[in-house]
Enzyme design. Sequence first.
Site, PDB file in Angstrom:
ATOM      1  N   TYR A   1       9.273   7.940 -16.827  1.00 46.42           N
ATOM      2  CA  TYR A   1       7.806   7.790 -16.726  1.00 46.42           C
ATOM      3  C   TYR A   1       7.297   6.917 -17.866  1.00 46.42           C
ATOM      4  O   TYR A   1       6.495   6.001 -17.648  1.00 46.42           O
ATOM      5  CB  TYR A   1       7.193   9.184 -16.791  1.00 46.42           C
ATOM      6  CG  TYR A   1       5.705   9.267 -16.598  1.00 46.42           C
ATOM      7  CD1 TYR A   1       4.851   9.374 -17.699  1.00 46.42           C
ATOM      8  CD2 TYR A   1       5.144   9.271 -15.329  1.00 46.42           C
ATOM      9  CE1 TYR A   1       3.474   9.471 -17.527  1.00 46.42           C
ATOM     10  CE2 TYR A   1       3.765   9.373 -15.153  1.00 46.42           C
ATOM     11  CZ  TYR A   1       2.945   9.479 -16.260  1.00 46.42           C
ATOM     12  OH  TYR A   1       1.574   9.573 -16.097  1.00 46.42           O
TER      13      TYR A   1
ATOM     14  N   SER B   1      -1.119   5.399 -19.194  1.00 42.82           N
ATOM     15  CA  SER B   1      -0.864   6.763 -19.661  1.00 42.82           C
ATOM     16  C   SER B   1      -0.746   6.790 -21.178  1.00 42.82           C
ATOM     17  O   SER B   1      -0.538   5.740 -21.807  1.00 42.82           O
ATOM     18  CB  SER B   1       0.470   7.242 -19.050  1.00 42.82           C
ATOM     19  OG  SER B   1       0.986   8.346 -19.757  1.00 42.82           O
TER      20      SER B   1
HETATM   21  P1  NAP Z   1      -1.149  13.652  -8.723  1.00 40.58           P
HETATM   22  O1  NAP Z   1      -2.134  14.753  -8.739  1.00 40.58           O
HETATM   23  O2  NAP Z   1       0.314  13.958  -8.681  1.00 40.58           O
HETATM   24  O3  NAP Z   1      -1.512  12.614  -7.521  1.00 40.58           O
HETATM   25  C1  NAP Z   1      -0.674  11.498  -7.363  1.00 40.58           C
HETATM   26  C2  NAP Z   1      -1.098  10.800  -6.086  1.00 40.58           C
HETATM   27  O4  NAP Z   1      -0.207   9.694  -5.841  1.00 40.58           O
HETATM   28  C3  NAP Z   1      -0.982  11.724  -4.870  1.00 40.58           C
HETATM   29  O5  NAP Z   1      -2.049  11.481  -3.985  1.00 40.58           O
HETATM   30  C4  NAP Z   1       0.340  11.278  -4.249  1.00 40.58           C
HETATM   31  O6  NAP Z   1       0.398  11.513  -2.867  1.00 40.58           O
HETATM   32  C5  NAP Z   1       0.264   9.791  -4.494  1.00 40.58           C
HETATM   33  N1  NAP Z   1       1.572   9.156  -4.322  1.00 40.58           N
HETATM   34  C6  NAP Z   1       2.738   9.488  -4.925  1.00 40.58           C
HETATM   35  N2  NAP Z   1       3.725   8.672  -4.501  1.00 40.58           N
HETATM   36  C7  NAP Z   1       3.170   7.813  -3.601  1.00 40.58           C
HETATM   37  C8  NAP Z   1       3.665   6.728  -2.814  1.00 40.58           C
HETATM   38  N3  NAP Z   1       4.953   6.372  -2.839  1.00 40.58           N
HETATM   39  N4  NAP Z   1       2.798   6.077  -1.994  1.00 40.58           N
HETATM   40  C9  NAP Z   1       1.499   6.444  -1.941  1.00 40.58           C
HETATM   41  N5  NAP Z   1       0.953   7.460  -2.650  1.00 40.58           N
HETATM   42  C10 NAP Z   1       1.797   8.127  -3.483  1.00 40.58           C
HETATM   43  O7  NAP Z   1      -1.346  12.758 -10.013  1.00 40.58           O
HETATM   44  P2  NAP Z   1      -2.628  12.545 -10.951  1.00 40.58           P
HETATM   45  O8  NAP Z   1      -2.549  13.471 -12.111  1.00 40.58           O
HETATM   46  O9  NAP Z   1      -3.866  12.480 -10.114  1.00 40.58           O
HETATM   47  O10 NAP Z   1      -2.252  11.098 -11.501  1.00 40.58           O
HETATM   48  C11 NAP Z   1      -2.697   9.930 -10.842  1.00 40.58           C
HETATM   49  C12 NAP Z   1      -2.244   8.771 -11.709  1.00 40.58           C
HETATM   50  O11 NAP Z   1      -2.689   8.982 -13.051  1.00 40.58           O
HETATM   51  C13 NAP Z   1      -0.712   8.637 -11.798  1.00 40.58           C
HETATM   52  O12 NAP Z   1      -0.372   7.268 -11.874  1.00 40.58           O
HETATM   53  C14 NAP Z   1      -0.376   9.314 -13.127  1.00 40.58           C
HETATM   54  O13 NAP Z   1       0.830   8.816 -13.675  1.00 40.58           O
HETATM   55  C15 NAP Z   1      -1.558   8.914 -13.950  1.00 40.58           C
HETATM   56  N6  NAP Z   1      -1.858   9.757 -15.106  1.00 40.58           N
HETATM   57  C16 NAP Z   1      -2.053  11.096 -14.952  1.00 40.58           C
HETATM   58  C17 NAP Z   1      -2.398  11.841 -16.100  1.00 40.58           C
HETATM   59  C18 NAP Z   1      -2.637  13.314 -16.045  1.00 40.58           C
HETATM   60  O14 NAP Z   1      -2.681  13.936 -17.132  1.00 40.58           O
HETATM   61  N7  NAP Z   1      -2.800  13.914 -14.881  1.00 40.58           N
HETATM   62  C19 NAP Z   1      -2.551  11.215 -17.328  1.00 40.58           C
HETATM   63  C20 NAP Z   1      -2.280   9.841 -17.424  1.00 40.58           C
HETATM   64  C21 NAP Z   1      -1.956   9.122 -16.294  1.00 40.58           C
HETATM   65  P3  NAP Z   1       1.299  12.748  -2.326  1.00 40.58           P
HETATM   66  O15 NAP Z   1       0.599  14.000  -2.724  1.00 40.58           O
HETATM   67  O16 NAP Z   1       1.345  12.524  -0.836  1.00 40.58           O
HETATM   68  O17 NAP Z   1       2.661  12.615  -2.988  1.00 40.58           O
HETATM   69  C1  GCO Z   2       3.675  14.854 -19.549  1.00 38.56           C
HETATM   70  C2  GCO Z   2       2.386  14.583 -18.817  1.00 38.56           C
HETATM   71  C3  GCO Z   2       1.825  13.239 -19.232  1.00 38.56           C
HETATM   72  C4  GCO Z   2       0.543  12.985 -18.487  1.00 38.56           C
HETATM   73  C5  GCO Z   2      -0.040  11.679 -18.845  1.00 38.56           C
HETATM   74  C6  GCO Z   2      -0.436  11.586 -20.280  1.00 38.56           C
HETATM   75  O1  GCO Z   2       4.581  15.438 -18.938  1.00 38.56           O
HETATM   76  O2  GCO Z   2       3.730  14.454 -20.724  1.00 38.56           O
HETATM   77  O3  GCO Z   2       2.553  14.636 -17.420  1.00 38.56           O
HETATM   78  O4  GCO Z   2       2.747  12.239 -19.003  1.00 38.56           O
HETATM   79  O5  GCO Z   2       0.780  12.975 -17.129  1.00 38.56           O
HETATM   80  O6  GCO Z   2       0.739  10.604 -18.454  1.00 38.56           O
HETATM   81  O7  GCO Z   2      -1.207  10.405 -20.434  1.00 38.56           O
END
Ligand code: NAP
Ligand code: GCO
Length: 264
Positions: free
Chosen positions: A157, A144
């Site tokens: 986080y 992230s």
């Molecule tokens: P999201 O839409 O919230 O999806 C998260 C996924 O993880 C969901 O399918 C959720 O399932 C699953 N999950 C949560 N807890 C779990 C557990 N204990 N066991 C198995 N599955 C679990 O998140 P996203 O935005 O796609 O993010 C995916 C990854 O990218 C995360 O690691 C997040 O930190 C990272 N990330 C996101 C962003 C962003 O801007 N979106 C940026 C940087 C990094 P449920 O729906 O059943 O809970």
């Molecule tokens: C926040 C956001 C970020 C993104 C991502 C950025 O609240 O700042 O959720 O943390 O999820 O991780 O890379």
Amino acid sequence: MVNFSLEGKVALITGASYGIGFAIASALGNAGAKIVFNDIKAELVEKGIENYKEIGIDAKGYVCDVTNEEQVTAMIQQIESEVGVVDILVNNAGIIKRVPMHEMSAAEFRQVIDIDLNAPFIMAKAVIPSMMKKGAGKIINICSMMSELGRETVSAYAAAKGGLKMLTKNIASEYGEHNIQCNGIGPGYIATPQTAPLREPQADGSRHPFDSFIIAKTPAARWGTPEDLAGPAVFLASNASDFVNGHVLYVDGGILAYIGKQPK
Ligand code: NAP
Ligand code: GCO
């Protein structure tokens, strides 16, 4: 000839019924990998299988809480007998809690660390022995911006994602000699359900202040889409990256390089 093909490989993406995990799994599937994914809720696994089918990917889904080592061990054994040894692991499952640190309970802090840091350890530990036997493996941890930067309300986080960056480097260090590469992808701000609250239009129809803030902080002047992560994921999952190890590839539209646009 550079080899980006994933033909004959088994790829396991955690938490991949939708969002970033779904986009990465779709890209790996389109590059030839057999897609296996898990989610914590059975109904989401079923929905995910349907979603993959709609894009022509015959994915196998398993219900598994990635924080539960017993469930993870059982799932990996089931995958190995039903599909094959996991060649590519993408630790994608993750949560965030946005609470001022002095108001966050220890239980809330622990829950974020458990899913975002302990679970990638449990998952990697479960697949590495077979990768060592096979003499090859790819582990991709979804890090992230918060692997590098802090901000208000996301202390747990950031601690987890900072730790995940170092876990990535340590797996690379410890298992590189077994031809296992462990790298991270550090998405910028991506439009998914996880960031929906940060993009919620205001009552008067104007942009959410955080939405405007991210646009000003991103040279690309836009939020990322899950599909922006597809190419980097295929690269890190393929033999094209066999000499890339312990690296976090930031896919952030330039946020980490940019001081931000001066407010008008
Ligand atoms: P999201 O839409 O919230 O999806 C998260 C996924 O993880 C969901 O399918 C959720 O399932 C699953 N999950 C949560 N807890 C779990 C557990 N204990 N066991 C198995 N599955 C679990 O998140 P996203 O935005 O796609 O993010 C995916 C990854 O990218 C995360 O690691 C997040 O930190 C990272 N990330 C996101 C962003 C962003 O801007 N979106 C940026 C940087 C990094 P449920 O729906 O059943 O809970
Ligand atoms: C926040 C956001 C970020 C993104 C991502 C950025 O609240 O700042 O959720 O943390 O999820 O991780 O890379």
